[in-house]
Design an enzyme around this catalytic site. Structure first.
Site, PDB file in Angstrom:
ATOM      1  N   GLU A   1     -31.701  27.024 -34.960  1.00 20.79           N
ATOM      2  CA  GLU A   1     -32.299  27.130 -33.625  1.00 20.79           C
ATOM      3  C   GLU A   1     -31.396  26.551 -32.546  1.00 20.79           C
ATOM      4  OE1 GLU A   1     -35.039  27.690 -30.483  1.00 20.79           O
ATOM      5  OE2 GLU A   1     -34.844  28.614 -32.458  1.00 20.79           O
ATOM      6  N   ASP A   2     -30.727  25.426 -32.849  1.00 19.49           N
ATOM      7  CA  ASP A   2     -30.032  24.678 -31.798  1.00 19.49           C
ATOM      8  C   ASP A   2     -28.505  24.773 -31.839  1.00 19.49           C
ATOM      9  OD1 ASP A   2     -32.514  23.871 -30.953  1.00 19.49           O
ATOM     10  OD2 ASP A   2     -32.456  21.946 -31.978  1.00 19.49           O
TER      11      ASP A   2
END
Length: 749
Positions: free
Chosen positions: A100-101
């Protein structure tokens, strides 16, 4: 006898510490923890590699609270290690945010670690993309919650990692803005604590509830905290006295034990005070003493000893050892009045029961080092033992077309708010929502059991599948080997979404099977009609495969055309007429045959272009308006009207002609219908059946009843008189509601 051990603990829960006070851990502390139960060097290295990988990916990134971002996945992994999660679970805890990051992909995770780790991280990433981001509480949507639940349904390890992730985020909410604190706390109570509760993970559930309340209702949280702290000194003194007295009694009786104390969680007190309108002083179970021993026998011995010494409060004893809760919780509960007048709840359990009580499913299926560990087998085992989880997974896997709000409401009704506990004959507890029926119970046992069910024995009495169950009922499902299985009326009987989903899937498969039969029937009808004109199957298919012909008759494909032919729309001879290939002899025969049929408002059957020809209804299949029908030509006797699926027409198709019901026919004409009713044998069955039929104004003849020797069920055969097919459906629905009736159907000779 081995040395008797006694241990007394009076620690207070973390939730009573104002403003958090949670310790941050180092990787070395985490390593010391997971090394205690993961011994395989390769597994240990995979966990360490996941930490190094996550640390490198999050390098230079900091949380809003100020610490390096890696601290969050480290704390998540530490929480999972406290639950003794397996190496893939711990690795997923470290990696849950990297896709996600960062630039990392799921394929990278799969290549560097294992397919299972990649699957868990992928599911967590999809859940994370539904996070609140910068939205406020008003922006909550059922669709968000639905996607979170769908992600967690894939694997129980996904749930554990997500719960650990949310717990640590709650511990560090002070760093966020008030609106984010409020939104995340509300989502926790709506989505995550119900799952933790149903999995029996009390420690996580309780802490998440208390922390959520702290941000949602800070004044009420502080009020309860102050009430607890104001009585702390007296509580500690009273607890020490009670624990010492109990310890002396058990030591004298040479019972091995240890004693702990607990104070009811702030959120639980809040619910009692503000949702159930009790004052703080009215709550009996704020203080609890927990006695942990080594055997089940000792549990009951300790209970007897305490009841012989202290006065128990009537109605407060619960035996969850003999009848565990649906989340596998086991313990003895009783409430007593101590010498100083305080009321205490006493919980008595074994060490294993205590682990399950605190950690729930995580304790029962915790990682077992060695070659026998199998995550897929573990998942299947959980679904077998936790019926609600099996339904949760089933509902989630079958919900792609379900409205999100309906899915969440069904989940809350069927799973999270299930509060009716019914026993199998062997004493197993099945949890159901209020209003659930015998049919819902059967589906909770097993799909195959439900599909062969014909009734049940509840508390020793015969009952139908529509009987509503209540807590304490003992239910045994009655099955027959060749049961007809689910029918559309079962959708009205079932009250749980899980049961309804199984019924719909069964009916869908049945319809697909019937569709194949219908196509074959249409093809046979067409072949016989074309054969009467001297045309074989190959030539017929060339005629019928014409796109212009298909468009004219509204068919999308040849198979679809056969379906239409099976339903007499069009009739096979209409195709022949359209193609202009009917033999003249056949045309002349048909024209002369039907030329004498009279069509007026009093005639139920219409034959186009015919007048004054005698028409009778087939006694073998008893057609009524609304049925699909066909005419059978009988030389010298006119036309006999049959239902299209009448088996007596199989060898007579060349002599069939199209007929239809008169649309102007009123409701005054009544047509006979042969009916068979199957029911559990009981007194007054016929009285109740005749009462229902009389209330509907239905004339009954040829009534016969007999007891089936193999199944010991009553079989009732009768003829009813109705104006149309729609009335039959109404009458059948009323008959199905008669106690003991489990099937009602039309029959043909």
């Amino acid at each position: 006898m081995s040395e008797i051990k006694k241990e007394i603990s009076t620690t207070e829960p973390k939730a009573l510490v104002p403003n958090g006070g949670y310790k941050m851990h180092t990787f070395e502390e985490f390593r010391d923890l997971y090394y205690t139960y993961i011994k395989n060097p390769k597994d240990r290295e995979m966990v360490a590699k996941a930490y190094r990988f996550a640390k490198s990916q999050h390098e230079g990134v900091f949380r809003k609270s100020g610490e390096p971002y890696i601290q969050h996945p480290l704390e998540v992994a530490y929480i999972l290690a406290e639950l003794q999660g397996g190496p893939e679970t711990l690795a997923s805890g470290f990696l849950h945010d990297v896709v996600e990051d960062t630039e990392t992909t799921v394929e990278d995770i799969k290549r560097e670690f294992t397919p299972d780790v990649a699957m868990i991280v992928d599911a967590l990433t999809k859940i994370q993309r539904m996070k609140l981001s910068h939205r406020t509480e008003q922006d909550f949507e059922a669709e968000d919650h639905k996607k979170i639940f769908l992600g967690m349904a894939r694997d129980v390890r996904v749930i554990l990692v997500k719960l650990a992730d949310r717990l640590h985020n709650l511990r560090t909410l002070d760093a966020l803005k008030p609106e984010r604190q409020h939104a995340l706390s509300q989502e926790t109570l709506d989505v995550f604590t119900p799952i933790a509760h149903r999995l029996g993970i009390y420690k996580m559930q309780s802490e998440m509830e208390d922390l959520s309340l702290k941000y949602l209702e800070p004044e009420k949280y502080a009020e309860i905290l102050n009430l607890l702290n104001a009585r702390e000194e007296n509580r500690q003194e009273s607890l020490r006295a009670l624990q010492k007295r109990i310890a002396d009694l058990l030591f004298e009786n040479k019972i091995q034990f240890r004693i702990e104390s607990r104070v009811k969680s702030i959120y639980s007190i809040y619910r009692k005070m503000y949702q159930k309108n009790h004052s703080f002083d009215e709550l009996y179970d704020i203080l609890a003493v927990r006695i942990i021993t080594d055997t089940v026998l000792n549990c009951y011995t300790i209970l007897g000893t305490i009841h012989a010494t202290y006065k128990p409060i009537p109605g407060r004893f619960k035996d969850y050892i003999a009848t565990p809760k649906p989340n596998l919780y086991q313990s003895l509960h009783t409430s007593i009045i101590s010498g100083d007048g305080n009321v205490y709840e006493v919980q008595i359990r074994t060490e294993e029961m205590d682990e399950v009580a605190e950690s729930g499913v995580a304790a029962h299926w915790r990682y077992k080092d060695g070659g026998n560990y199998n995550a897929q087998a573990e998942q299947k085992d959980i679904e077998e033992k936790l019926h609600w989880f099996r339904d949760f997974v089933s509902m989630s896997n079958a919900t792609s077309d379900t409205n999100a709000k309906e899915y969440i409401e069904a989940l809350e009704h069927d799973v999270f708010n299930a509060n009716v506990y019914v026993f199998t004959p062997l004493g197993k507890v099945i949890d159901l929502p209020a209003g659930a029926t015998v049919l819902d119970f059967a589906y909770r046992i097993h799909t195959k059991v439900a599909e062969s069910a014909v009734g049940a024995i509840v508390n020793g009495a015969h009952c139908s599948l529509s009987t509503t169950l209540k807590t304490g009922d003992v239910c045994e499902i009655r099955t027959v080997k060749n049961a007809s299985g689910p029918n559309p009326s079962w959708l009205d009987i079932a009250q749980t979404s899980g049961a309804k989903a199984h019924i719909r899937r069964f009916l869908q498969k049945k319809n697909e099977y019937l569709k194949e039969e219908i196509i074959e029937k249409g093809k046979e009808n067409a072949l016989e009609a074309f054969a009467s004109q001297g045309i074989g199957s190959g030539e017929m298919e060339k005629y019928l495969n014409d796109p212009v012909l298909m468009e004219h008759f509204g068919a999308k494909s040849l198979e679809n055309l056969y379906e239409l032919i099976a339903n007499r729309n069009p009739a096979p001879f209409a195709l022949i007429d359209y193609l202009g290939i009917r033999k003249k002899k056949s045309q002349s025969f048909t024209k002369n045959l039907v030329s004498n049929v009279k069509n007026d408002a009093d005639t139920p059957i219409i034959v186009e272009g015919a007048d004054n020809l005698h028409i009778t209804m087939g006694k073998c299949c008893t057609p009524v308006p609304g049925d699909e029908i066909v005419g059978y030509v009988v030389n010298g006797k006119g036309i006999v009207v049959h239902r299209e699926n009448c088996p007596n027409l199989l060898k007579s198709k060349p002599r069939l002609i199209p007929v239809s019901w008169n649309k102007n026919l009123g409701k005054t004409a009544k047509f006979p219908v042969m009916v068979r009713i199957s029911a559990n044998d009981r007194s007054n069955l016929l009285v109740d059946l005749m009462g229902v039929l009389s209330s509907k104004g239905i004339l009954v003849t040829d009534l016969k009843i007999h007891l089936a020797p193999k199944t010991m069920h009553d079989i009732v055969n009768l003829t009813i008189y109705v104006p149309d097919k729609e009335t039959i459906a109404t009458v059948f629905q009323a008959i199905q509601e008669v106690k003991g009736v489990y099937s009602c159907e039309r029959v043909m000779k």
